[in-house]
Every structure is written in structure tokens, then in C-alpha cells.
Write a protein that holds these residues in place. Structure first.
Motif, mmCIF file in Angstrom:
data_model
loop_
_atom_site.group_PDB
_atom_site.id
_atom_site.type_symbol
_atom_site.label_atom_id
_atom_site.label_comp_id
_atom_site.label_asym_id
_atom_site.label_seq_id
_atom_site.Cartn_x
_atom_site.Cartn_y
_atom_site.Cartn_z
ATOM 1 N N LYS A 63 -41.114 22.667 -26.845
ATOM 2 C CA LYS A 63 -41.240 21.481 -27.687
ATOM 3 C C LYS A 63 -40.870 21.808 -29.125
ATOM 4 O O LYS A 63 -40.183 21.042 -29.799
ATOM 5 C CB LYS A 63 -42.676 20.950 -27.604
ATOM 6 C CG LYS A 63 -42.876 19.638 -28.255
ATOM 7 C CD LYS A 63 -42.215 18.575 -27.446
ATOM 8 C CE LYS A 63 -42.526 17.218 -28.018
ATOM 9 N NZ LYS A 63 -41.684 16.192 -27.461
ATOM 10 N N SER A 67 -37.724 20.156 -31.231
ATOM 11 C CA SER A 67 -37.870 19.451 -32.503
ATOM 12 C C SER A 67 -37.069 20.155 -33.600
ATOM 13 O O SER A 67 -36.507 19.505 -34.466
ATOM 14 C CB SER A 67 -39.337 19.320 -32.896
ATOM 15 O OG SER A 67 -39.846 20.520 -33.392
ATOM 16 N N SER A 70 -33.395 19.127 -32.997
ATOM 17 C CA SER A 70 -33.117 17.739 -33.374
ATOM 18 C C SER A 70 -33.117 17.577 -34.888
ATOM 19 O O SER A 70 -32.314 16.836 -35.430
ATOM 20 C CB SER A 70 -34.094 16.773 -32.716
ATOM 21 O OG SER A 70 -35.375 16.914 -33.245
ATOM 22 N N SER A 71 -33.989 18.297 -35.589
ATOM 23 C CA SER A 71 -34.003 18.175 -37.047
ATOM 24 C C SER A 71 -32.770 18.829 -37.664
ATOM 25 O O SER A 71 -32.230 18.330 -38.639
ATOM 26 C CB SER A 71 -35.282 18.757 -37.645
ATOM 27 O OG SER A 71 -35.390 20.132 -37.396
#
Length: 101
Positions: A63, A67, A70-71
Motif C-alpha cells: 500500500k 501511494s 501514484s504521488s
């Protein structure tokens, strides 16, 4: 009144949380139903604490990486330097070869 599958669905819709489902029911249909409803893993009871710790560490790391990726993609998009766009223009003649790798 709510069963675990309905709760799993609601958690998935309302919150961005990874969920490990635990049940005494080891039937394939129950496991697949849990995965289809959003569980990232399914453990059979009784659950060993070490097994739960290991799986939870894996889930949290995955996870965190998602994240982080994606950032960084969002940041590249804001700057207008999307790597995929840049790579596609330099590989126009060899796109089939690059897709096979």
C-alpha cells in the motif's frame, strides 16, 4: 444486521484501507467471495500471530509503495514530464520490441 462481506464492501467504498479477512470457512467459494468483495488476503482461523504479522507487513508495504508511485506519477504529470509520453516518442520505430520485454 450486516455480515462480513457487506462490511468489507462498505470499508472498500468509504475508506482506502487494506483488509485481511479472517474466517473459519475455508471453502473456495467463501475465499473467492472475500477477495471479490475487496479483501487483500484471506486467512483461516485459528490464525497464527506470526502469519498475521507477516501478511500485514506485506500489505502495508504494498500500500505504501502504491501511494508513493501514484504521488510521483501525479508530480510528473503536474510538471508535464510523464515518462511514458517521453519514452513513446523515442521508441516509435521499435514499439513492438519494447512491449515484449
Amino acid at each position: 444486521d450486516m455480515d462480513g462481506f457487506k462490511l468489507l464492501e462498505l470499508v472498500g467504498l468509504e475508506m482506502d484501507l487494506p483488509v485481511i479477512m479472517m474466517s473459519a470457512n475455508g471453502e473456495t467459494s467463501a475465499v473467492m467471495k472475500g477477495i471479490r468483495h475487496g479483501a487483500c488476503d484471506y486467512l483461516l482461523k485459528p490464525v497464527r500471530i506470526e502469519e498475521l504479522k507477516n501478511i500485514w507487513q506485506h500489505v502495508v508495504r504494498k500500500k505504501w509503495r502504491e501511494s508513493e508511485n501514484s504521488s510521483s506519477q501525479d508530480e510528473r504529470h503536474k510538471r508535464g514530464t510523464d515518462d511514458e509520453d517521453n519514452n513513446s516518442s523515442t521508441n516509435d520505430g521499435n514499439w513492438k520490441q519494447s512491449k515484449k520485454r
